[in-house]
Design a protein around this motif. Structure first.
Motif, short mmCIF file in Angstrom:
data_model
loop_
_atom_site.label_atom_id
_atom_site.label_comp_id
_atom_site.label_asym_id
_atom_site.label_seq_id
_atom_site.Cartn_x
_atom_site.Cartn_y
_atom_site.Cartn_z
N LEU A 151 0.75 -1.25 -0.06
CA LEU A 151 -0.08 -0.07 0.03
C LEU A 151 0.88 1.44 0.06
N THR A 152 1.82 1.21 0.75
CA THR A 152 2.49 2.55 0.91
C THR A 152 3.05 3.26 -0.35
N PRO A 153 3.59 2.48 -1.36
CA PRO A 153 3.87 3.50 -2.75
C PRO A 153 2.47 4.15 -3.26
N GLY A 154 1.27 3.33 -3.24
CA GLY A 154 0.39 4.11 -3.78
C GLY A 154 0.11 5.25 -2.69
N ILE A 155 0.09 5.08 -1.69
CA ILE A 155 -0.13 6.25 -0.63
C ILE A 155 0.89 7.50 -0.89
N LEU A 156 1.96 7.26 -1.14
CA LEU A 156 3.02 8.23 -1.41
C LEU A 156 2.53 9.11 -2.72
N VAL A 157 1.99 8.40 -3.72
CA VAL A 157 1.35 8.88 -5.03
C VAL A 157 0.42 9.74 -4.81
N LEU A 158 -0.66 9.00 -3.95
CA LEU A 158 -2.00 9.97 -3.47
C LEU A 158 -1.56 11.12 -2.65
N ALA A 159 -0.53 11.13 -2.08
CA ALA A 159 -0.07 12.38 -1.03
C ALA A 159 0.24 13.34 -2.08
N ILE A 160 1.08 12.99 -3.21
CA ILE A 160 1.36 13.76 -4.20
C ILE A 160 -0.04 14.82 -4.94
N ALA A 161 -0.90 13.78 -5.13
CA ALA A 161 -2.08 14.09 -5.90
C ALA A 161 -2.81 15.08 -5.02
N SER A 162 -3.01 14.84 -3.71
CA SER A 162 -3.47 15.55 -2.50
C SER A 162 -2.81 16.94 -2.66
N ALA A 163 -1.63 17.09 -2.59
CA ALA A 163 -1.13 18.28 -2.76
C ALA A 163 -1.27 19.36 -3.94
N ALA A 164 -1.85 18.63 -4.80
CA ALA A 164 -2.15 19.55 -5.98
C ALA A 164 -3.31 20.33 -5.83
N GLN A 165 -4.24 20.09 -4.83
CA GLN A 165 -5.41 20.81 -4.52
C GLN A 165 -4.85 22.20 -3.83
N GLY A 166 -3.96 21.74 -3.21
CA GLY A 166 -3.60 23.03 -2.34
C GLY A 166 -2.83 24.08 -3.36
N THR A 167 -2.09 23.51 -4.03
CA THR A 167 -1.39 24.33 -5.07
C THR A 167 -2.27 25.13 -6.07
N ALA A 168 -3.34 24.29 -6.37
CA ALA A 168 -4.36 24.97 -7.07
C ALA A 168 -4.96 26.21 -6.61
N ILE A 169 -5.30 25.92 -5.27
CA ILE A 169 -5.82 27.01 -4.32
C ILE A 169 -5.28 28.39 -4.26
N SER A 170 -3.93 27.72 -3.86
CA SER A 170 -2.94 29.03 -3.71
C SER A 170 -2.81 29.98 -5.03
#
Length: 263
Positions: free
Chosen positions: A69-88
């Motif tokens: 699971l951990t590799p998938g969670i790491l990629v999910l974390a990167i994808a989740s960061a995209a939301q904060g960047t778009a908002i900023s």
């Protein structure tokens, strides 16, 4: 100074601005890891016993599933960061700071570059936190130094590509609320790939989609580097997808930045 020197100097200034925002509002960096860590704990401790037993490991259960699971969670974390960047980015566009930057004698590319590099730095800090939590709950990678460096390089490349894409989404959105919604497909894609279960267990149609979407070869490559599973052609596909996403994001961002008036 040459044009390149001015651009690099101005980009460093914009990066410093974004990093100061990250220090002033650390909750934004914590949010990068927050949801992925919650999902990591949920899937490992609630579903890990059953899902791990189905992976065919020596002992079965949570230990095997944490590794899977951990590799998938790491990629999910990167994808989740995209939301904060778009908002900023959307906030900068709607609060008038971009209009102010446009009146100043600074390189136009530096504003976007500062957001992208700042997002990559924040994301890497969040990823480090996710890795620490994963190690604490049983993740046991067997990667050597070279494989760790390769895995880190891939994570940086994925973060760079998605940061450009999220900057473009922030510029394209007409409001901050709209910017928060545009990156949602990026967050969902790891669930419809090889991040949480093997694609072989999926129904035919969903399996086809999972195997040909961008995040599956990225996750498979990362998993192979960290846990020793077969990589095959996934590495080339992962790099290819990252380059393609970065190029699309860059061209989209540049076009939106030049075309859209800042408020």
């Amino acid at each position: 100074m040459t044009t390149l020197s001015y651009t690099l100097t101005d980009s460093a200034t914009m990066l410093r601005r974004n990093l100061k925002h990250a220090v002033r509002y650390p909750v934004l960096t914590l949010m990068v890891a927050g949801i992925p860590v919650v999902l990591l704990l949920l899937f490992v401790f609630v579903f890990g016993g059953t899902l791990g037993a189905g992976l065919g490991g020596v002992s079965g259960g949570r230990a095997e599933y944490a590794d899977f699971l951990t590799p998938g969670i790491l990629v999910l974390a990167i994808a989740s960061a995209a939301q904060g960047t778009a908002i900023s980015v959307a906030m900068d566009m709607n609060e008038g700071i971009i209009a102010r930057f446009r009146t100043m004698s600074i390189a136009r590319a530096s504003v976007l570059t500062g957001h992208v590099v700042g997002a990559v730095v924040q994301t890497l800090i969040g990823l480090a936190f996710v890795v620490v939590v994963a190690l604490l709950i049983g993740f046991r990678p067997d990667a050597n130094v070279v494989e760790w460096l390769a895995a880190t390089g891939l994570l940086v490349l994925v973060s760079f590509a998605l940061s450009w894409l999220s900057v473009a989404m922030g510029l394209a959105a007409k409001s901050v609320e709209g910017a928060s919604n545009l990156p949602m497909p990026l967050i969902l894609l790891p669930f419809f790939g090889s991040g949480f279960v093997p694609t072989e267990t999926m129904p035919a149609g969903l399996r086809w989609f999972a195997e040909y979407q961008p995040f599956t070869p990225i996750i498979d490559t990362l998993r192979g580097l960290l846990t020793g599973t077969a990589i095959g052609s996934s590495a080339a596909l992962a790099v290819g997808w990252c380059v393609a996403l970065a190029l699309v994001g860059y061209l989209w961002a540049r076009s939106s930045y030049d075309r859209r008036p800042a408020r």
